[in-house]
Enzyme design. Structure first.
Site, PDB file in Angstrom:
ATOM      1  N   THR A 541      27.024 -27.086  48.151  1.00  0.00           N
ATOM      2  CA  THR A 541      28.475 -27.265  48.146  1.00  0.00           C
ATOM      3  C   THR A 541      29.043 -26.847  49.504  1.00  0.00           C
ATOM      4  OG1 THR A 541      29.049 -25.009  47.478  1.00  0.00           O
ATOM      5  CG2 THR A 541      28.424 -26.545  45.729  1.00  0.00           C
ATOM      6  N   GLY A 650      30.076 -43.293  55.153  1.00  0.00           N
ATOM      7  CA  GLY A 650      29.609 -42.030  54.589  1.00  0.00           C
ATOM      8  C   GLY A 650      29.112 -41.054  55.636  1.00  0.00           C
ATOM      9  N   ASP A 664      33.522 -26.951  61.335  1.00  0.00           N
ATOM     10  CA  ASP A 664      32.119 -27.103  60.969  1.00  0.00           C
ATOM     11  C   ASP A 664      31.203 -26.762  62.145  1.00  0.00           C
ATOM     12  OD1 ASP A 664      30.073 -28.147  58.990  1.00  0.00           O
ATOM     13  OD2 ASP A 664      29.707 -29.500  60.664  1.00  0.00           O
ATOM     14  N   LYS A 668      28.471 -23.553  62.660  1.00  0.00           N
ATOM     15  CA  LYS A 668      27.079 -23.714  63.092  1.00  0.00           C
ATOM     16  C   LYS A 668      26.790 -22.851  64.319  1.00  0.00           C
ATOM     17  CE  LYS A 668      26.739 -28.465  61.342  1.00  0.00           C
ATOM     18  NZ  LYS A 668      26.681 -29.896  61.687  1.00  0.00           N
TER      19      LYS A 668
END
Length: 802
Positions: A541, A650, A664, A668
């Site tokens: 998730t 996608g 994001d 990282k």
């Protein structure tokens, strides 16, 4: 922040010398708070030496005097080694006065006088540790347990809670801002005499004091980390059990296992406090938590043995009713808290055989004799006991067969299965108990290990992992010699749990009809019902709620494999807390899928550091989505249309702003920095977001309707870069000076970061070894298949660690 009161107990081996005392002080600095209670035993061999002194006093006064001098020197040296002179002197004065009083005692002594003399060891430990803690700015006070614990003399004295509770509450209330260092092992009777609490009395006093003081948790610190699947001194591959059911622990204690005593667990069972066993010599070496679980168990967890077992044989003449003897005797002994370890009823011979430790033998015989049962009593000694313990063991056909097979060539007096289904017991006549224990451990626990998998998140990546797992399951099981079953799939407010295993091929089609609304928390359900040896949570998730539960997962004995980046990039306090709890519970947290999808980035960085290299800088393109967007962005197609195209294919998150705002990539970078051994907080990273403020709070549809705003921001920068023969790329950097940035950069067209295939990631690692020519890892950094592959890779790696 409100701290719940806790209690810590330290045994004699944890206080054997000055180094041990200092280690205990360090443990309390880290694990205790103001107002906590600490129970202490006598230091090292102090109690044994006091017993030697008492024995010598009745035979040879000169020998007794020498023993006392040695003990006095030992206690004085502890004070000198641990305290500065000004604080040592008052303690030495009191200590020397007490030794003067002891040396004036003469034999014969009453039992109460002997008990008072033996209690000195705990008093000395309590006084010294309180002074040491206070010297280290942890204000503490020594408390004598006889001030509030009340008990009467008996084979196993029981604390009178009614009398002790108000006294304990009063003592605790008087010192709210101090740690209370309390003597173990002792109580006082109504006449004011010292009552010793017997074998493991300090552990018992710890849990009873904890219950009286209403603490939230009792931690027993000793020379072992907790309960193992067998005695690790005998069985080399015995493993630490991070969790043990209270009823299993009670049965183990009933069988006189050295780590636990049944009386120690009684106050735990009668209260709401938790209990944990830890090693004071290596606090980080793991622990065993005793928890209240009432679900049916599935078999043995521990094999244990006991030497010096005695058999009481009661033989009734044939003229009497033997069938009445067994319940009568067992009821009598139970009421006296002298139940046997095991028993055998031989109706043909009218004989009842009861197994006892040497400690309880005399009490049991006295109890039986006082009942005038008209039976012949014979005692046989020199026996041993061997047992397999675990909830439901008597119903586990494999474990029963293995137990009987192991013992078939051994001279067995009798075997016994408890009514509670908690243990299989054999009373044997052999001097080869260690070999027998090893053989039994191997027979029961070397069989195929069963691993249950809980999948959190069944979206794109989760669905791809399910397909991959279905393909790889047989090969993985064959390679690792263990079974892997998907036992639960968890969505945001529903879950499907099936102990017998969920067919990965039908998960997506059947989830809607099988899943239940989250009435009972799935973690509680898995803990309560699962019979698997290991539980692995696959977190696929992006949920803060799931990552916030990592501490709970580890504490409940679960391993975690993450694609979720939130825990790995959380503020360092929480991140280190998660790392610590996984380490301390012996669980594993693997998260290679959080950076670079299937690329072995985390592995490589970690291996470099653990091999002795030092990472000094990291840079690269960390987002497959942003890599694709900027590879395509040459001005021929507006940036907003590229975002729309990537979303349709996608390549982005369901909400593309999750990729465009740079968070994001920042996560990282934080994860990689921490893997490198560098400290980096998320808020320390300068992040350039590509999402204008006016687009932040719109729905996804409205965002796309107004996405042309993105073009205005980037078109001018692209024109400038192209005029200089450069291209735009979204770059993450952690520089040598510790500066961390994430954002759009104009790079020369020939730059290594500028020439990638669409969706590729690239990671350039500068280190002590790769100083002039950075180590470069590049390849697909996004995509469902490669990320699913990274999860499967971590599952492979985890299976090798189990």
């Amino acid at each position: 922040m409100v701290h719940l009161k806790q209690l810590h107990k330290f045994g004699g081996s944890s206080l054997a010398n000055a180094e041990c005392f200092s280690r205990v002080a360090n443990i309390l600095a880290e694990y205790s708070n103001v107002g906590d209670l600490i129970i202490v035993s006598a230091a090292g061999s102090t109690t044994n030496n006091l017993l030697r002194w008492l024995a010598a006093l009745e035979k040879d006064g000169r020998v007794a005097h020498e023993i006392l001098l040695e003990l006095r020197a030992y206690q004085n040296q502890l004070i000198l080694d641990l305290l500065p002179e000004d604080k040592a002197e008052p303690l030495q004065q009191v200590l020397n006065n007490e030794f003067t009083a002891l040396s004036a005692l003469n034999a014969p002594m009453s039992e109460s006088q002997k008990s008072a003399a033996l209690g000195h060891g705990e008093v000395w430990s309590s006084r010294l540790l309180a002074a040491l803690l206070s010297d280290k700015d942890m204000e503490s006070i020594a408390i004598d347990s006889r001030d509030f614990l009340r008990a009467e003399v008996g084979t196993q004295p029981e604390i009178d809670r009614g009398l002790s509770w108000p006294l304990a509450k009063s003592v605790v209330a008087q010192h709210p801002h101090r740690r209370l260092v309390v003597t173990g092992f002792m109580a006082q009777n109504q006449e004011g005499e010292t009552v010793l609490l017997g074998r493991n009395g300090s552990d018992y006093s710890a849990t009873i004091v904890g219950a009286l003081a209403e603490v939230s948790k009792v931690t027993i610190w000793s020379d072992v980390a907790g309960v193992y699947s067998a005695d690790p001194r005998i069985v080399g591959d015995a493993c630490l059990l991070p969790l043990l059911r209270l009823d299993e622990a009670s049965e183990l204690a009933r069988l006189a296992a050295p780590v636990l005593h049944s009386r120690t667990l009684q106050p735990v069972a009668q209260s709401t406090m938790d209990m944990e066993l830890r090693c004071s010599h290596q606090p980080e070496s793991g622990s065993t938590r005793i928890e209240r679980v009432l679900a049916s168990g599935r078999g043995a967890k521990i094999v244990t043995s006991l030497d010096e077992v005695n058999l009481i044989e009661l033989t009734l003449s044939h003229a009497h009713d033997f069938e009445r003897l067994e319940p009568q005797v067992l009821s009598l002994l139970n009421k006296a808290q002298l139940a046997p370890l095991a028993y055998e009823s031989q109706s043909d011979n009218s004989c009842l055989r009861l197994a006892y430790t040497s400690e309880l033998l005399a009490g049991a015989l006295e109890c039986i004799e006082s009942a005038h049962l008209e039976v012949e009593i014979e005692v046989k000694s020199g026996m041993s006991l061997i047992a397999a313990v675990g909830a439901g063991v008597t119903n586990n056909a494999n474990h029963c067969f293995g137990f009987y097979q192991t013992l078939k060539r051994v001279p067995v007096e009798f075997m016994f299965e408890t009514d509670s289904e908690l243990s299989l017991i054999a009373v044997v006549r052999t001097n080869k108990v260690p070999e027998l224990l090893e053989s039994l451990h191997s027979q029961l626990f070397q069989a195929q290990k069963r691993v249950g998998i809980v999948l959190c998140g069944k979206g794109n990546i989760g669905s791809n992992w399910i397909e991959l797992f279905a393909q790889q399951k047989v090969e993985l099981e064959k390679r690792r010699g263990m079974s892997f079953d998907l036992i639960a799939a968890v969505a945001s407010n529903r879950y499907w749990y099936d102990e017998s295993g969920i067919d990965a091929g039908t998960l997506n089609t059947r989830f809607s009809e099988e899943a239940v609304v989250d009435e009972e928390d799935w973690v509680s359900l898995v803990r309560r019902q699962s019979s698997f040896d290991e539980i692995v949570v696959l977190d696929v998730t992006a949920s803060q709620e799931v990552s916030d539960r990592y501490l709970e997962f580890a504490e409940h004995g679960m391993h975690v494999i993450s694609a979720n980046k939130l825990a790995g990039s959380a503020p360092s306090e929480f991140y280190h807390q998660v790392q610590d709890v996984f380490s301390k519970t012996g669980r594993h947290w693997l998260y290679n899928a959080t950076v670079g999808a299937g690329l072995p980035v985390n592995h490589t960085v970690r291996d470099l550091r653990e091999s002795g290299d030092k990472i000094v800088a990291i840079s690269g393109i960390f987002s497959g989505t942003l890599s694709w967007l900027f590879q395509q962005y040459d001005g021929s197609i507006p940036f907003s249309e590229l975002v729309d195209l990537a979303w349709q294919q996608g390549l982005t998150e369901p909400d593309p702003r999750a990729d465009l705002d740079g968070t994001d990539v920042m996560r990282k970078l934080v994860i990689l920095a921490r893997e490198s051994g560098l400290e980096l907080e998320p808020e320390s990273v300068a992040v350039e977001s590509l999402v204008p403020k006016e687009l932040l709070n719109l729905s996804v549809d409205d965002f796309f309707h107004q996405a042309h705003v993105l073009n205005e921001l980037l078109a001018e920068r692209l024109d400038k870069a192209q005029s200089e023969g450069k291209v735009l790329r979204y770059v993450a950097r952690l520089s040598k000076d510790g500066e961390a940035t994430v954002g759009v950069e104009a790079l020369d067209e020939r730059h290594a970061l500028a020439n990638l295939l669409p969706c590729d990631n690239i990671f350039a690692i500068e280190s002590k070894w790769y100083k002039d020519n950075p180590l470069v890892i590049r390849g697909p950094g996004a995509g469902r298949e490669v990320t699913a592959g990274a999860l499967q890779s971590d599952l492979n790696r985890l299976s090798g660690l189990l």
